[in-house]
Every structure is written in structure tokens, then in C-alpha cells.
Design a protein around this motif. Structure first.
Motif, short mmCIF file in Angstrom:
data_model
loop_
_atom_site.label_atom_id
_atom_site.label_comp_id
_atom_site.label_asym_id
_atom_site.label_seq_id
_atom_site.Cartn_x
_atom_site.Cartn_y
_atom_site.Cartn_z
N TRP A 116 1.15 -1.38 0.26
CA TRP A 116 0.04 -0.14 0.14
C TRP A 116 0.38 1.23 0.30
O TRP A 116 1.64 1.02 0.98
N PHE A 135 -4.71 -0.11 -5.48
CA PHE A 135 -5.87 0.55 -4.77
C PHE A 135 -6.52 2.01 -4.72
O PHE A 135 -6.00 2.86 -5.94
N TYR A 140 -7.34 2.86 4.23
CA TYR A 140 -7.20 1.43 3.94
C TYR A 140 -7.16 0.90 5.76
O TYR A 140 -7.46 1.07 6.43
N TRP A 154 -13.43 3.52 1.70
CA TRP A 154 -12.97 2.69 2.90
C TRP A 154 -12.19 1.30 2.25
O TRP A 154 -12.93 0.64 1.45
N TRP A 155 -10.50 0.63 1.39
CA TRP A 155 -10.62 0.10 0.79
C TRP A 155 -10.72 -1.46 1.46
O TRP A 155 -10.08 -1.86 2.06
N ASP A 156 -11.30 -2.44 0.59
CA ASP A 156 -11.63 -3.22 1.00
C ASP A 156 -11.08 -4.50 0.18
O ASP A 156 -11.43 -4.64 -0.81
N ASN A 157 -9.54 -5.04 0.33
CA ASN A 157 -8.60 -5.67 -0.21
C ASN A 157 -9.18 -7.22 -0.56
O ASN A 157 -9.15 -7.82 -1.83
N THR A 162 -13.72 -0.21 -3.00
CA THR A 162 -13.93 0.27 -1.73
C THR A 162 -15.47 -0.46 -1.17
O THR A 162 -16.16 -0.75 -1.81
#
Length: 320
Positions: A116, A135, A140, A154-157, A162
Motif C-alpha cells: 500500500w 488501491f 485502508y 474504505w478499501w476492502d482488499n 471500495t
């Protein structure tokens, strides 16, 4: 000999003026440069919970298993200094009792390495330095500094996209107040995986390119307002397999209603947030106010002393 302004009065006036100039510089120049994502970070967050896990030996989903998620974050200092961004290498492993402790993280139920890269001031993604994956979003591993009472992307991996987390008020974590955000993820196809046909109810086929699906029962994050540090994190992942084109899940790989920060992880996050937010408050508020007040007092006192010296000097016939 006539009276003149004493060196003491001039020094007092000069020092007061200097402090009056310094006060806004602390708030407007020094604080923004202190509120940056670190490049030498080295932290570990541990989540625990219970749920259903697919057992490869038994070739079936087993409920009631203890789940441990370990997230390690390390900063690449050399790459960060070269690029000017915060370059963080992140590894996330998911384990059950069977794989803990593990000498090799690749023995985990799931092991995911990624990188990241973020702008040190805004927390926005910076697409350089071997970022993996690509990303997006505003938050995150942490939120921006000075978190606002609004929704954030919010980033959801696991999702690879997002998720909107909505502000839900304030909440205390171990006696320390933070801002609470929540959200969910509906069932979404995230990729494919080659598996034996029997796993997705197609025993007549040796191998099937099954569809991978992901959902989240609920994400909850409690965040320190000043620093954006996550004080508490809770997630409810559900990962399943479906036969190609099917509308129903054929196999559950992982399903838990709640996997959350351990008490030890919460305490470490709260301690660090309290320390860092205190430093930011000192540089941005306490010192500027104190410096401005001291400067004002000294400047007024120095001005009065200088004026008295001049008045005395200008009076005719006044001897020493």
C-alpha cells in the motif's frame, strides 16, 4: 545623563514580538508537517473470532472453528524516502488452530502479501513503487488525519474495491473515545478458482473453474479523530464457491459473523493514538496558544518599558 530605553526593555519587546510571530507558524506550518503517515512503521494487528472453515482433508465445511487473522505492516524506508510517499508492505494471514503457530506463513489457511502506497499528508493512494494491487479510496490501514463526521470510502482488499463506511457516532475503546464507522458488503463475485467438481456439486467433472464470491456481514471501525489510527476493527467475512453460472453457493470456504481486534491489539492502538494525538494537540493548539499569550504579555510589557524610557528622556532638566 538622560535616561534611555534599557536593554532589558528592548529584549522584552523583541522576545514578545518573536513569540507572536512563532505562534501561528506552529499551528499553520509545523503541525501540518508533523501530521504525516510514518515511513518506518512496524506493527502487528491480531483479530480473533469463530466461524465455519473449509477443511481440505475432510473436503467439507467445518463449523465452530477458532479463526485468527494476523496483519503485519512494515514500512519500506528506502523506497519511501526516494518517492516521498509512505510505502507499506502488508501481509495478512488467516489461520485456524491447525495452522497456529506456523513456522511458514504460507501454511496458513490464507496468506496474502500486498503493498500500500499513500500520500503522507492526505492518506490518498499513490500509484507507484510497486503498489499491489491497485488501491483506491480514502482509508485502508488508517484514516486521514483530522477525521470528519461523514462517510468514507474504505478499501476492502478481499473485495478488490471500495466500500462506503457510514459515520455512526462516537464510541469508547478501553476508555478512549473514537469515531465509529460501519458498512456491509453484499455477495459479489471476485474471481475464479480451479477446484475438483465434487466441491461445487458437479462430481461428474474432474476439474471445474468455480466462481469465487465474497460478502461481509458487517464492518465496524472505531477511529481516533486526530490521527486517523484504527482503535478497533471488526469484520464478518463470508467467502464461498459457486458452480459456473450458478445462483447459489455450493461450498463455504470461510464464514464468520465477527472477527475482531484482540484486547492486546486494541490497547496498543489506544496507547499509540493517545501519544500521537497528544503531540499533535501540543504542536497545533497548546504551544501556539501558550506562545501567543506569552508573546502578547512580553510585547506589552516591553512596549511599556520602552515608552517610559522615551518619556523620561524627553523631559527637560531631568538628571540621572
Amino acid at each position: 545623563m538622560r535616561r534611555t530605553s534599557s536593554p532589558f526593555s528592548l529584549i522584552t519587546l523583541g522576545l514578545g514580538t518573536f513569540l507572536l510571530v512563532l505562534a501561528p507558524m506552529l499551528a499553520w506550518y509545523v503541525k501540518p508537517r508533523a501530521a504525516v503517515n510514518p515511513i518506518d512503521i512496524d506493527t502487528t494487528a491480531v483479530y480473533t473470532g469463530t466461524g465455519s472453515v473449509f477443511d481440505l482433508e475432510r473436503v467439507e465445511t467445518v463449523p465452530g472453528r477458532k479463526i485468527t487473522v494476523t496483519q503485519r505492516v512494515r514500512g519500506d524506508v528506502a523506497e519511501s524516502e526516494r518517492s516521498g510517499a509512505a510505502v507499506w508492505d502488508v501481509t495478512t494471514s488467516i489461520d485456524t488452530e491447525d495452522s497456529l503457530p506456523a513456522s511458514d506463513p504460507h501454511d496458513a489457511l490464507d496468506f496474502t502479501p500486498h503493498r500500500w502506497v499513500s500520500d503522507r499528508e492526505t492518506n490518498r493512494p499513490v500509484h507507484c513503487c510497486g503498489e499491489q494491487p491497485y488501491f483506491e479510496g480514502e482509508a485502508y490501514l488508517k484514516f486521514p488525519f483530522d477525521v470528519q463526521e461523514r462517510s468514507y470510502r474504505w478499501w476492502d482488499n478481499t473485495l478488490g474495491a471500495t466500500v462506503v463506511l457510514r459515520y455512526q457516532g462516537r464510541k469508547e475503546i478501553l476508555g478512549y473515545e473514537g469515531l465509529r464507522f460501519t458498512g456491509t458488503v453484499p455477495a459479489t463475485r471476485t474471481g475464479t478458482r480451479l477446484v475438483p467438481g465434487g466441491i461445487v456439486d458437479q462430481p461428474e467433472r474432474a476439474q471445474v473453474l468455480a466462481e469465487e464470491w465474497y460478502a461481509n456481514h458487517g464492518v465496524e471501525l472505531v477511529v481516533d479523530q486526530a490521527t486517523g489510527r484504527v482503535l478497533y476493527a471488526q469484520t464478518g467475512p463470508r467467502r464461498t464457491l459457486r458452480a459456473p453460472g450458478a445462483d447459489e453457493d455450493a461450498a463455504v470456504l470461510l464464514d464468520s459473523r465477527k472477527v475482531a481486534f484482540t484486547t492486546e491489539t486494541q490497547q496498543a492502538a489506544v496507547d499509540r493514538a493517545r501519544e500521537d494525538s497528544g503531540l499533535l494537540r501540543m504542536v497545533g493548539t497548546t504551544l501556539p496558544i501558550g506562545t501567543a499569550a506569552s508573546g502578547f504579555v512580553l510585547a506589552v510589557a516591553g512596549g511599556v518599558l520602552v515608552a517610559r524610557g522615551r518619556n523620561t528622556r524627553n523631559r527637560p532638566g531631568m538628571a540621572e
